[in-house]
Write a protein that holds these residues in place. Structure first.
Motif, PDB file in Angstrom:
ATOM      1  N   SER A 224       0.849  -1.192   0.000  1.00 47.53           N
ATOM      2  CA  SER A 224       0.000   0.000   0.000  1.00 47.53           C
ATOM      3  C   SER A 224       0.888   1.247   0.000  1.00 47.53           C
ATOM      4  N   LEU A 225       0.696   2.100  -0.999  1.00 41.75           N
ATOM      5  CA  LEU A 225       1.422   3.364  -1.095  1.00 41.75           C
ATOM      6  C   LEU A 225       0.431   4.460  -0.688  1.00 41.75           C
ATOM      7  N   GLU A 226       0.269   4.629   0.609  1.00 41.36           N
ATOM      8  CA  GLU A 226      -0.818   5.445   1.161  1.00 41.36           C
ATOM      9  C   GLU A 226      -0.785   6.894   0.704  1.00 41.36           C
ATOM     10  N   GLU A 227       0.392   7.484   0.601  1.00 42.25           N
ATOM     11  CA  GLU A 227       0.494   8.899   0.253  1.00 42.25           C
ATOM     12  C   GLU A 227      -0.058   9.210  -1.135  1.00 42.25           C
ATOM     13  N   ILE A 228      -0.034   8.232  -2.012  1.00 40.22           N
ATOM     14  CA  ILE A 228      -0.549   8.475  -3.368  1.00 40.22           C
ATOM     15  C   ILE A 228      -1.812   7.647  -3.667  1.00 40.22           C
ATOM     16  N   GLY A 229      -2.306   6.921  -2.685  1.00 42.95           N
ATOM     17  CA  GLY A 229      -3.563   6.198  -2.843  1.00 42.95           C
ATOM     18  C   GLY A 229      -3.509   5.016  -3.779  1.00 42.95           C
ATOM     19  N   LEU A 230      -2.373   4.325  -3.845  1.00 39.25           N
ATOM     20  CA  LEU A 230      -2.243   3.150  -4.706  1.00 39.25           C
ATOM     21  C   LEU A 230      -1.930   1.918  -3.877  1.00 39.25           C
ATOM     22  N   THR A 231      -2.391   0.781  -4.363  1.00 40.45           N
ATOM     23  CA  THR A 231      -1.959  -0.516  -3.843  1.00 40.45           C
ATOM     24  C   THR A 231      -1.417  -1.297  -5.020  1.00 40.45           C
ATOM     25  N   LEU A 232      -0.239  -1.873  -4.841  1.00 44.12           N
ATOM     26  CA  LEU A 232       0.374  -2.687  -5.885  1.00 44.12           C
ATOM     27  C   LEU A 232       0.255  -4.152  -5.484  1.00 44.12           C
ATOM     28  N   LEU A 233      -0.302  -4.964  -6.374  1.00 44.11           N
ATOM     29  CA  LEU A 233      -0.379  -6.410  -6.174  1.00 44.11           C
ATOM     30  C   LEU A 233       0.794  -7.013  -6.932  1.00 44.11           C
TER      31      LEU A 233
ATOM     32  N   GLY B 195       5.447  15.788  -6.094  1.00 43.97           N
ATOM     33  CA  GLY B 195       4.721  14.558  -5.776  1.00 43.97           C
ATOM     34  C   GLY B 195       5.614  13.590  -5.036  1.00 43.97           C
ATOM     35  N   TYR B 196       5.111  12.402  -4.878  1.00 36.31           N
ATOM     36  CA  TYR B 196       5.863  11.357  -4.181  1.00 36.31           C
ATOM     37  C   TYR B 196       6.408  10.356  -5.192  1.00 36.31           C
ATOM     38  N   LEU B 197       7.547   9.778  -4.840  1.00 35.01           N
ATOM     39  CA  LEU B 197       8.164   8.768  -5.685  1.00 35.01           C
ATOM     40  C   LEU B 197       8.600   7.602  -4.798  1.00 35.01           C
ATOM     41  N   TYR B 198       8.118   6.419  -5.128  1.00 31.42           N
ATOM     42  CA  TYR B 198       8.490   5.211  -4.393  1.00 31.42           C
ATOM     43  C   TYR B 198       9.478   4.420  -5.243  1.00 31.42           C
ATOM     44  N   THR B 199      10.556   3.985  -4.605  1.00 30.91           N
ATOM     45  CA  THR B 199      11.555   3.166  -5.279  1.00 30.91           C
ATOM     46  C   THR B 199      11.443   1.737  -4.769  1.00 30.91           C
ATOM     47  N   PHE B 200      11.295   0.794  -5.687  1.00 28.93           N
ATOM     48  CA  PHE B 200      11.264  -0.632  -5.351  1.00 28.93           C
ATOM     49  C   PHE B 200      12.637  -1.214  -5.626  1.00 28.93           C
ATOM     50  N   TYR B 201      13.186  -1.889  -4.606  1.00 23.20           N
ATOM     51  CA  TYR B 201      14.540  -2.439  -4.689  1.00 23.20           C
ATOM     52  C   TYR B 201      14.533  -3.959  -4.575  1.00 23.20           C
ATOM     53  N   ASP B 202      15.523  -4.567  -5.177  1.00 25.83           N
ATOM     54  CA  ASP B 202      15.847  -5.972  -4.925  1.00 25.83           C
ATOM     55  C   ASP B 202      16.606  -5.981  -3.602  1.00 25.83           C
ATOM     56  N   ASN B 203      15.997  -6.547  -2.553  1.00 28.30           N
ATOM     57  CA  ASN B 203      16.641  -6.462  -1.241  1.00 28.30           C
ATOM     58  C   ASN B 203      17.792  -7.443  -1.055  1.00 28.30           C
ATOM     59  N   LYS B 204      18.064  -8.258  -2.060  1.00 28.78           N
ATOM     60  CA  LYS B 204      19.269  -9.096  -2.015  1.00 28.78           C
ATOM     61  C   LYS B 204      20.494  -8.282  -2.436  1.00 28.78           C
TER      62      LYS B 204
ATOM     63  N   GLY C 215       5.159   6.776  -8.920  1.00 36.09           N
ATOM     64  CA  GLY C 215       4.774   7.929  -8.126  1.00 36.09           C
ATOM     65  C   GLY C 215       3.870   8.875  -8.875  1.00 36.09           C
ATOM     66  N   THR C 216       3.744  10.062  -8.310  1.00 34.58           N
ATOM     67  CA  THR C 216       2.888  11.097  -8.889  1.00 34.58           C
ATOM     68  C   THR C 216       3.758  12.219  -9.427  1.00 34.58           C
ATOM     69  N   TYR C 217       3.240  12.896 -10.456  1.00 38.07           N
ATOM     70  CA  TYR C 217       3.994  13.965 -11.098  1.00 38.07           C
ATOM     71  C   TYR C 217       3.054  15.140 -11.325  1.00 38.07           C
ATOM     72  N   GLY C 218       3.429  16.300 -10.812  1.00 42.44           N
ATOM     73  CA  GLY C 218       2.650  17.518 -11.023  1.00 42.44           C
ATOM     74  C   GLY C 218       1.398  17.568 -10.166  1.00 42.44           C
ATOM     75  N   ASN C 219       0.707  18.720 -10.235  1.00 44.72           N
ATOM     76  CA  ASN C 219      -0.505  18.891  -9.430  1.00 44.72           C
ATOM     77  C   ASN C 219      -1.740  19.212 -10.272  1.00 44.72           C
TER      78      ASN C 219
END
Length: 199
Positions: free
Chosen positions: A72-81, A100-109, A127-131
């Motif tokens: 859940s990416l609460e700040e931007i109102g998205l859920t990724l399955l 806006g907000y930007l979420y980075t997904f990483y390979d945790n290995k 993430g989100t871009y602009g308003n």
């Protein structure tokens, strides 16, 4: 034998036949009852089958929902399955991008581990871009093309994009690291994005 005796004898036969006929079972009634009981048994079997199917489908749906990895990416109102193979293999960090907000997904290995690649392992950004809402063409015209991105959709207040990683994020000399990273990147297209209360 005179006619009186004959009449009595015939009368006795008639009454005995009537008594026997009254004591005979009603075969047509039995047949109708058997058909009724068979229909009731069939109906009960169908109800049990449908109930069992519905219960199984409900349990399967709940299990599938429980097994689905989601973020859940609460700040931007998205859920990724996320695909099944992502479970336990990724991490997420939130930052900011052009209002806006930007979420980075990483390979945790890779990311956060010891060694020179500890800052690497980025899989994608979302993430989100602009308003203000823009079409894909408008966003593309405004975009500086410094990085490859995918326009997802717009709402009344912002635009959603996914940014792809274009530089090397793992040690090419480490075959296990490369294989793990590539396993995750190959399944990025299987990620489902759910918009929640963002309009």
């Amino acid at each position: 034998m005179n006619s009186r005796k004959l009449a009595d004898r015939i009368g006795n036969i008639d009454s005995r036949l009537i008594q026997q006929a009254e004591s005979l079972p009603d075969y047509s009634l039995r047949h109708r009852r058997n058909i009724f009981y068979r229909l009731m048994a069939c109906a009960a079997t169908i109800v049990l089958m449908l109930g069992s199917f519905a219960a199984g489908a409900t349990v399967f749906a709940k299990e599938a929902a429980v097994l689905q990895e989601s973020v859940s990416l609460e700040e931007i109102g998205l859920t990724l399955l996320l695909p099944e193979e992502w479970e336990g293999n990724y991490s997420v960090e939130m930052g900011e991008m052009d209002g806006g907000y930007l979420y980075t997904f990483y390979d945790n290995k890779i990311h956060g581990q010891e060694g020179e690649w500890s800052d690497g392992g980025a899989l994608f950004y979302i993430g989100t871009y602009g308003n203000t809402p823009m079409t894909e063409a408008e966003l593309d015209a405004e975009h500086d093309h410094a990085y490859a991105y995918k326009y997802l959709f717009s709402t009344n207040t912002t635009n959603y994009i996914m940014v792809y990683v274009s530089d090397v994020q793992y040690d090419p000399a480490d075959a296990k690291m490369a294989q793990h990273y590539e396993m995750l990147t190959r399944s990025i297209h299987n990620i489902k994005i759910v918009l929640e209360n963002a309009l």
